[in-house]
Write an enzyme that holds these catalytic residues in place. Sequence first.
Site, short mmCIF file in Angstrom:
data_model
loop_
_atom_site.label_atom_id
_atom_site.label_comp_id
_atom_site.label_asym_id
_atom_site.label_seq_id
_atom_site.Cartn_x
_atom_site.Cartn_y
_atom_site.Cartn_z
N HIS A 1 -2.63 9.37 29.47
CA HIS A 1 -1.83 8.80 30.54
C HIS A 1 -0.84 7.78 29.99
O HIS A 1 -1.02 7.27 28.89
CB HIS A 1 -2.73 8.12 31.59
CG HIS A 1 -3.46 6.91 31.10
ND1 HIS A 1 -4.57 6.99 30.28
CD2 HIS A 1 -3.22 5.58 31.29
CE1 HIS A 1 -5.00 5.77 30.00
NE2 HIS A 1 -4.19 4.88 30.59
N ASN B 1 -1.67 2.25 39.88
CA ASN B 1 -2.72 1.72 39.02
C ASN B 1 -3.82 1.13 39.90
O ASN B 1 -3.55 0.44 40.87
CB ASN B 1 -2.14 0.64 38.09
CG ASN B 1 -3.09 0.25 36.99
OD1 ASN B 1 -4.20 -0.20 37.23
ND2 ASN B 1 -2.65 0.41 35.75
N LYS C 1 0.84 -1.19 0.00
CA LYS C 1 0.00 0.00 0.00
C LYS C 1 0.88 1.24 0.00
O LYS C 1 1.99 1.23 0.54
CB LYS C 1 -0.90 0.03 1.24
CG LYS C 1 -1.94 -1.08 1.32
CD LYS C 1 -2.80 -0.89 2.56
CE LYS C 1 -3.87 -1.94 2.68
NZ LYS C 1 -4.72 -1.74 3.89
N ARG C 2 0.38 2.31 -0.59
CA ARG C 2 1.06 3.58 -0.52
C ARG C 2 0.78 4.20 0.85
O ARG C 2 -0.27 3.91 1.46
CB ARG C 2 0.59 4.51 -1.63
CG ARG C 2 0.76 3.94 -3.02
CD ARG C 2 2.20 3.52 -3.30
NE ARG C 2 3.11 4.66 -3.25
CZ ARG C 2 4.43 4.56 -3.21
NH1 ARG C 2 5.00 3.36 -3.18
NH2 ARG C 2 5.17 5.64 -3.19
N ASN D 1 -0.28 3.65 25.81
CA ASN D 1 -1.27 3.17 24.85
C ASN D 1 -2.15 4.36 24.47
O ASN D 1 -2.77 4.98 25.34
CB ASN D 1 -2.15 2.08 25.46
CG ASN D 1 -1.35 0.91 26.00
OD1 ASN D 1 -0.29 0.58 25.47
ND2 ASN D 1 -1.84 0.28 27.05
#
Length: 336
Positions: free
Chosen positions: A165, A75, A22-23, A152
Site C-alpha cells: 500500500h 486511513n 563500503k563496496r 513505506n
Amino acid sequence: MSHLRQNVITKDWVIFATERSKRPHEFVRSHDDLPPELPSYKHSCPFCKGNENPSETEYFRVEDERGWRVRIIPNKYPALSPIGDRIRHSEGIHRSITGVGYHEVLIEHPDHNATIALMDISDVINILRAYRQRYNAISEDKRIESIIIFKNHGESAGTSLEHPHSQITATPVVPSQIRYRMVEATSYFDDMGECLFCYTLRDELKAKERIVLETEHFVTFIPYAALSPFHLWVFPRKHVSCFGDITDTELLDLAYSLKTVLAKLYYGLNNPSYNYTIRSMPTDERQSDYFHWYLAIVPRVTKAAGFELGSGMYINPAMPEDSAKFLREIDVSSRI
C-alpha cells in the site's frame, strides 16, 4: 581522506567517509534478515480481497473482469481530517492551524504478497493512475496547500501493514522541506534564468557516471551528493512542476521506470526496505519556471544516528558513482 559534497537542490552537505566506505555488494541484505514468505491472502488483513468493509468510504478504485485492482480508502488512524475549516491561530510566538486535510491509503494490489518490483506492468500503471486521479481531485480543495504521495516498504522503512500500500496526505500548509526547496530553486532561477532541476538533469546526463536508467521521458540517477547509499531520483525529462499534469504516455513510461528500478533493488540488494515519495509543487502554484517535480527513492540500508540528528548532516559510506554502476549493471530485462 574523507570529503564533503553539497547537494545543490537541497543544500545538504554530505560526508563521504573513506575510512567507512563500503563496496555496493556489502549492502546486500542477508538472507537471515529476510522476513518469512507471505501468503497471497491473509484472513486478518483488512486490505486483502474479500475482507473489504462494506461500510467503508472508498474514494477511488480501478477494476477489471477479475474485480478491483487498486482501491483508495481513508486511513483508519488519520493524521488529518477532511471535515472542517482551515483556521489559523496566532498569539505571540504561538501559532497553530486546524488539522484539516486528507490522509488516505492506496491499496496497490489484491494479493497480500505482491510487491511493485514483481507486479505486472499493468498493475504499476494502475497505481500511478490512481495517484494522479486523487492528486488532481484533492487539488480542487482550496483548504489544501500541499499533497504528499509516499510509500513505506519494509519494517526499516516504517511500514505497519504487510499488504502492499501507499499513502496520500494533503496538508493545509506547505511543509518546510518543500518550501525550502522552492526558495533555493527560485533563487537559482533569479540568478541564472533557468530551472535548477533541469540544470541538474543536464549535468547528470553529461557526466553519465551516476545514471541508473534512461527512458524516453524519465532519467533515474543517484545524486552527486546522495544522502545515503543507493538514494535515487527519477526526473522527468520535460520541465513540469506538478505531478498531476503527467500525461498518459509519460505515466506509462514512469511505470516502467519505477518497476525496473525497484526490481534492480529487489534482485541486487535482496529486497531492501525503502521509502519513496513524489515531490511536487504546492496546489496553488501548479506551474512555474523554477520547480520540477520528481520521485525520490531511499533504500534503508543504513541508519541515521546521533551525528545526523545533532548536525542535520549525513555520512554516506558509499560513493554514488559506485552505487549507480552496481544498479546499472543489474539486468532485470528478463524478469519484468
